[in-house]
Enzyme design. Structure first.
Site, PDB file in Angstrom:
ATOM      1  CG  ASN A 163      54.566 -35.558 -38.498  1.00 31.55           C
ATOM      2  OD1 ASN A 163      53.808 -35.184 -38.168  1.00 31.55           O
ATOM      3  ND2 ASN A 163      55.959 -34.926 -38.126  1.00 31.55           N
ATOM      4  CB  ILE A 186      52.743 -36.903 -33.537  1.00 34.24           C
ATOM      5  CG1 ILE A 186      52.942 -35.299 -34.832  1.00 34.24           C
ATOM      6  CG2 ILE A 186      52.112 -35.424 -32.552  1.00 34.24           C
ATOM      7  CD1 ILE A 186      51.464 -35.251 -35.607  1.00 34.24           C
ATOM      8  CE1 TYR A 232      53.773 -14.446 -42.276  1.00 33.56           C
ATOM      9  CE2 TYR A 232      54.080 -13.825 -39.655  1.00 33.56           C
ATOM     10  CZ  TYR A 232      54.387 -14.365 -40.849  1.00 33.56           C
ATOM     11  OH  TYR A 232      54.110 -15.830 -40.533  1.00 33.56           O
ATOM     12  CB  SER A 242      60.515 -33.238 -32.321  1.00 33.72           C
ATOM     13  OG  SER A 242      60.456 -32.200 -33.542  1.00 33.72           O
ATOM     14  CB  SER A 266      46.642 -27.838 -37.956  1.00 34.14           C
ATOM     15  OG  SER A 266      45.915 -26.894 -37.106  1.00 34.14           O
TER      16      SER A 266
END
Length: 314
Positions: A115, A41, A191, A39, A169
């Site tokens: 990835n 990229i 959290y 899925s 990221s």
């Protein structure tokens, strides 16, 4: 970041596509593993690597989805070398099984592209680890460790530089104040889904930097780098229905296309400009600067040791 499509020192920019940054490159001597290859990229990364002649092993949770991607690639590139193997990065047992099966195949391994990624509310993995930390960081850490000897052997025997590529990221900048909550990794108290995601992506950069240091120390011809692919509309937000819908509504105006989003991964994996470059953080197919925490050598070493306690529980 290179704004408005302006080119950086590499000659590429935020608007460059994966095909553009690999134009003319022959990858026919290479074998790659791409995680999360069914899925987003991951699909485009797999397609473009296969287009350049790389033998790609798609490591996917959903075998049917992976096979569908493989069929689509073979229709476009009839001679493509693509295999599909099952891998759930949130399960250490699945990772160990995958690594064992891969080693039994006797395939070389030149490129390892970590990835796969998720954004989730608070959940624990199969092994009792907070799910984003487990899937986005600890799973790839274990996978890389298990396949390191396979990569070293391929680098020695082929005399071709191995490359480990961690997809991080820009979200690594938005984490908990201490960066990594070593004593509270699995604690639901305090959290934050966003900070937990940032923590996991900070960890992927620290992993690449510490791994790079160790590989250089050992004199091994393998590089390790990390990258921010750019803001892209994928299914990573599938666990948050409202945010997923909102992003898809506005995304076409602000986000990269998937071919643009896969560009930096393919650039770092294949481009000759990156030969010998290790321990760096890339964005828009150019070397960039991560956060100060991502450059913290002591934090990287601490995370490395901590990770081994998690993957080898007593």
């Amino acid at each position: 970041m290179w704004f408005f499509g302006s080119k950086g020192p590499s000659g590429f920019s935020s608007s460059s596509t994966a095909e553009e940054v690999t134009q003319g490159i022959d990858g026919s001597a290479l074998t790659a593993i791409v995680t999360g290859a069914s899925s987003g990229i991951g699909v485009e990364t797999t397609r473009v690597l296969a287009l350049r002649g790389v033998h790609v092993v798609m490591a996917v949770r959903n075998l049917d989805a992976g096979r569908n991607v493989k069929e689509a690639i073979l229709k476009e590139v009839p001679g493509a070398k693509v295999d599909v193997m099952e891998l759930d990065l949130s399960s250490m047992a699945s990772i160990r099984k995958f690594a064992s099966q891969y080693q039994s195949s006797n395939l070389p391994l030149n490129l390892l592209i970590n990835n796969a990624g998720v954004v989730t509310p608070f959940m624990l993995s199969h092994d009792g680890i907070e799910l984003q930390f487990a899937t986005n960081y600890l799973g790839p850490f274990l996978l890389t460790d298990l396949l390191s000897e396979t990569m070293k052997k391929a680098a020695r025997e082929s005399n071709i530089e191995g490359r480990i590529v961690n997809v991080s990221s820009i979200g690594h900048r938005f984490t908990y104040s201490e960066g990594i909550r070593f004593d509270k990794i699995n604690d639901e108290s305090g959290y934050s889904s966003w900070y937990a995601y940032g923590q996991s992506k900070l960890a992927t950069i620290l992993h690449a930097k510490e791994l790079s240091r160790r590989l250089k120390e050992d004199g091994v011809e393998i590089t390790a780098n990390s990258l921010h692919p750019g803001g892209i509309l994928t299914n990573i937000m599938r666990h948050n229905g409202f945010m997923n819908g909102f992003l898809h509504l506005i995304g076409k105006y602000f986000f990269k296309s998937i071919p643009q989003g896969a560009a930096t991964t393919c650039y770092v994996a294949l481009h000759p400009q990156v030969k010998g470059v290790s321990g760096e953080y890339f964005m828009d197919s150019n070397i960039s600067n991560p956060s100060s925490m991502a450059n913290d050598v002591d934090l990287a070493k601490k995370l490395w040791d901590f990770s081994f306690t998690l993957i080898n529980p007593k």
